[in-house]
Design a protein around this motif. Structure first.
Motif, PDB file in Angstrom:
ATOM      1  N   GLY B 196      19.789 -23.435  11.182  1.00 13.83           N
ATOM      2  CA  GLY B 196      18.867 -22.536  10.497  1.00 13.83           C
ATOM      3  C   GLY B 196      19.169 -22.368   9.017  1.00 13.83           C
ATOM      4  O   GLY B 196      18.284 -22.046   8.237  1.00 13.83           O
ATOM      5  N   LYS B 197      20.439 -22.569   8.637  1.00 17.42           N
ATOM      6  CA  LYS B 197      20.764 -22.527   7.211  1.00 17.42           C
ATOM      7  C   LYS B 197      20.172 -23.768   6.539  1.00 17.42           C
ATOM      8  O   LYS B 197      20.019 -24.807   7.170  1.00 17.42           O
ATOM      9  CB  LYS B 197      22.286 -22.534   7.005  1.00 17.42           C
ATOM     10  CG  LYS B 197      22.955 -21.227   7.362  1.00 17.42           C
ATOM     11  CD  LYS B 197      22.908 -20.250   6.203  1.00 17.42           C
ATOM     12  CE  LYS B 197      23.546 -18.934   6.608  1.00 17.42           C
ATOM     13  NZ  LYS B 197      23.182 -17.846   5.698  1.00 17.42           N
ATOM     14  N   THR B 198      19.877 -23.655   5.252  1.00 19.51           N
ATOM     15  CA  THR B 198      19.358 -24.822   4.540  1.00 19.51           C
ATOM     16  C   THR B 198      20.426 -25.392   3.604  1.00 19.51           C
ATOM     17  O   THR B 198      21.322 -24.677   3.157  1.00 19.51           O
ATOM     18  CB  THR B 198      18.114 -24.471   3.697  1.00 19.51           C
ATOM     19  OG1 THR B 198      18.502 -23.568   2.656  1.00 19.51           O
ATOM     20  CG2 THR B 198      17.030 -23.821   4.550  1.00 19.51           C
ATOM     21  N   THR B 238      16.940 -28.380   6.705  1.00 15.72           N
ATOM     22  CA  THR B 238      17.482 -27.226   7.427  1.00 15.72           C
ATOM     23  C   THR B 238      18.456 -27.761   8.473  1.00 15.72           C
ATOM     24  O   THR B 238      18.160 -28.741   9.165  1.00 15.72           O
ATOM     25  CB  THR B 238      16.335 -26.448   8.097  1.00 15.72           C
ATOM     26  OG1 THR B 238      15.450 -26.002   7.069  1.00 15.72           O
ATOM     27  CG2 THR B 238      16.852 -25.237   8.864  1.00 15.72           C
TER      28      THR B 238
END
Ligand SMILES: [Mn+2]
Ligand SMILES: [Mn+2]
Lengths: 464, 464
Positions: B196-198, B238
């Motif tokens: 979920g982090k980019t 992502t």
């Protein structure tokens, strides 16, 4: 939303404004930092971005105002490049993304320009500001690199200014969306405004938020307990209780539209009485300028209204005296605010500053002033619907300037020097918003960053 | 500690190496981003920093190898500048800080150079890499801006390489101290390596930590779930469970010494079995190279030892086959590691790369290779005490390269293509440390960033 048609339409409108010659619109190349391959973050040229939209190095665009042709020049990646860089779109595919059907290797550009020059055709271009483009354009145009900018086209510049000054709906949407990053940067700075923190730490945090939000900072951050030093990029101080922290910082959106806001916070979370009095004058001035901003008024008028509001507040505190209308007309208030109320903002934080500030901020109706203070106003001309400008009044106590004026008794009728002396260590306060001229007035882009003194105090304290 | 004597001694040692002509050592000017006044973070030229130490724009240094004179050229700030910029030291004061007694306005530089040229004296300089310095030096030297670099002085370059390759105690101290920032950057990246982090968010966080730690990033950050793309500055992805996140990032210390580390983390905190097997080969290779690094060995030998270690591991996994000594001699392993083991590091992340890579990394004893893979080794020559180099083995599965080799059956005796096909979506792993050659061996600078697979997994998980 930005689409292929956005760029097609922009070029079409540009073509409707010029009918002779060819526009040469150079993209940027990578800027070397400390050796050729170690480069700064790539930043495309704004004019190229506006008309050709492609955000990578080594491109150039041509627009023929006679034939109507539009061409993109650049080089395809080789198989070896692809091994190191991964799959890459072809130049032709990139060209099609922005509605260009003619694309050629970069080496063809020279032939096309030389042919046009031999036919006596005018090559229109905007002034280069990077050394490597000066060298490249010098070679294309048979000019000495340092002399290229002298041959820039006033006609092209005027046409670009006319288009770019009025922001399109997609531009306003992009700018407004990115104000969330500006909000995060400035509220973070407030939360970090505590004794023991360093200017450098805060600057780093803000740069990080900008980059995480999609882009580099839109200009070098000012983050200083010496807000009175207007061109201040020194970040070596540690914050102490009682300091005022001035943060002037902005971020580029993913499509390279700029934000530019300033807030001034009390280190530790509590303004002193003296600070709050000056601060409140700046808030009032900012609000007054916002309320006056609307289509049809010149920004010079708004600037002068702001100056009068500020001067009246300073008179209430005994820092100025006499007739404030006259004081502002003569420029006495510029001791406290030697800069202008604001500037256009868009793809550049000082929008289109590479063109020529006079052609961006002034016209035949409103001419630049040579009066100290007013001469620093970047934007003076009449506002139109969907202009975006900054509104950034400030009050500063600049020791070197105070000493200089006091020595010669400058504007002694309007300035109460003994009282000013007692503020000499005050520092400076600036409060800056980005505002959109609407059909009927103006509004701040995005959610307003806390500006009322009690809201700022609370935000600072929440970061304890 | 860096003192006035640091710079005096460096110039003295340079003077002992050349006896004719004059060295012209140009400082950098501000680099314009999108208009003249909107500049990137100022980065001084490394050669100027090394010999003259002053970290601001618009300076030039001269060293006369015949008279022994040393001169600094630059302009004092005007009273108007001081109003906007605050109090500023005089050029003369700055010159004295680094032990220079002769300082002159910048406009005098041209006269001094022209006089020397008219006397037929040699002007030694290193190759300019920024357009504006090309233009400025072209004007000083009566050369076309684009041709200045062709006249760079091999004699001066060789002398600078001899000095700068061996780090002084103050340099080692500065580099080691700044490894704390590198550690913070890489452990932060690990903690952020969650689904979920980019890539963009993580890149921003790392840039912020670098800046808060005192300086800009030492090169554009690589932060990618496509570690197999070696020149990858795209940050649009992502992170997803199962990805490998490769982060190659470094920071400049306050005095502009670089860090350069790479770590590869399992997104979510758990390597798959397949990932762990490849990862462990890279750790083993890194450790083997570190253990072999010592004065007297060439870095080419260490590189080849690393390649053999790696190849043996790949053979164990069935990805290579046959005699691994022979495979490495022929370059078959370069399918998996097409780059070199490392490079010098110091004031530049690829130290002195502006000079000429051949003169920095090679000499009469060790010559560059043209073999694919080995040709990318930047540093091949014999190591000496207090060299600082990077140790950065990696294993990559590069689809375009695999396809290219497989099509022609390249090194089919050494590469098990069917097995390689089953790794085609694997990505890439690199593990990079900065190591100091000591009197008896080598050691990692600073506290080692977690590298063992279980330590990396734990660090990732701690960021949940
Ligand atoms: Mn502004
Ligand atoms: Mn490296």
């Amino acid at each position: 939303m930005f689409t292929k048609e956005t760029y097609i339409n922009r070029r079409k409108r540009l073509k409707s404004k010029l009918d002779k010659g060819i526009a040469l619109i150079m993209g940027n190349v990578d800027a070397s930092m400390n050796y050729p391959q170690n480069t700064y973050h790539f930043r495309q040229d704004s004019t190229f971005l506006y008309f050709f939209g492609l955000d990578h190095a080594g491109l150039a665009g041509l627009i023929d105002f006679e034939s109507g042709e539009e061409m993109l020049f650049g080089d395809d990646f080789t198989m070896d490049d692809i091994i190191w860089m991964g799959p890459q779109p072809k130049l032709k595919e990139n060209a099609e993304k922005v509605g260009i059907n003619q694309s050629y290797p970069l080496s063809n550009l020279n032939k096309v320009i030389q042919k046009a020059l031999s036919q006596g055709r005018t090559i229109h271009f905007t002034p280069p500001y990077r050394g490597k483009n000066m060298i490249a354009m010098g070679a294309l145009l048979n000019l000495h690199p340092a002399k290229v900018k002298d041959q820039a086209s006033t006609e092209l510049i005027k046409a670009c200014v006319a288009l770019r000054s009025v922001k399109e709906p997609c531009e306003i949407e992009e700018m407004e969306r990115h104000m969330a990053t500006a909000y995060a940067m400035h509220t973070t700075a407030m939360k970090m405004a505590h004794p023991g923190k360093t200017e450098q730490e805060i600057t780093g945090a803000l740069e990080g938020i900008s980059m995480s939000g999609g882009g580099i900072v839109s200009f070098p951050i000012i983050c200083s307990i010496h807000g009175e030093t207007l061109h201040n990029h020194y970040h070596g101080n540690t914050l102490q209780q009682g300091d005022l922290l001035l943060v002037d910082a902005g971020s580029e959106s993913p499509l390279h539209y700029a934000t530019d806001n300033t807030r001034t916070s009390p280190v530790g979370g509590q303004f002193t009485q003296k600070q709050k009095e000056i601060y409140q004058i700046v808030v009032n001035t900012n609000n007054k300028a916002l309320a006056a901003t609307k289509p049809g008024i010149t920004y010079k008028e708004v600037h002068l209204l702001a100056c009068k509001t500020m001067a009246a507040g300073l008179k209430d505190l005994g820092l100025m005296k006499g007739d404030m209308d006259e004081a502002v007309a003569q420029g006495a208030h510029a001791l406290f605010m030697p800069h202008g109320l604001g500037h256009m903002i868009g793809l550049d934080v000082h929008d289109m500053e590479d063109y020529d500030q006079q052609l961006v901020g002034y016209d035949d109706e409103v001419r630049p002033s040579s009066q100290f203070g007013l001469s620093a106003l970047r934007m003076g001309r009449k506002l139109e619907t969907h202009f975006v400008v900054t509104n950034e009044p400030g009050i500063y106590f600049i020791p070197a300037l105070i000493d200089q004026w006091k020595k010669t008794g400058k504007f002694a009728d309007f300035i109460n020097y003994p009282q000013v002396e007692s503020y000499k260590n005050f520092g400076g306060i600036r409060l800056e918003d980005d505002i959109l001229v609407t059909e009927t007035g103006s509004r701040i882009l995005g959610k307003r960053i806390p500006i009322n003194p009690e809201d700022v105090e609370q935000m600072v304290k929440s970061g304890c």
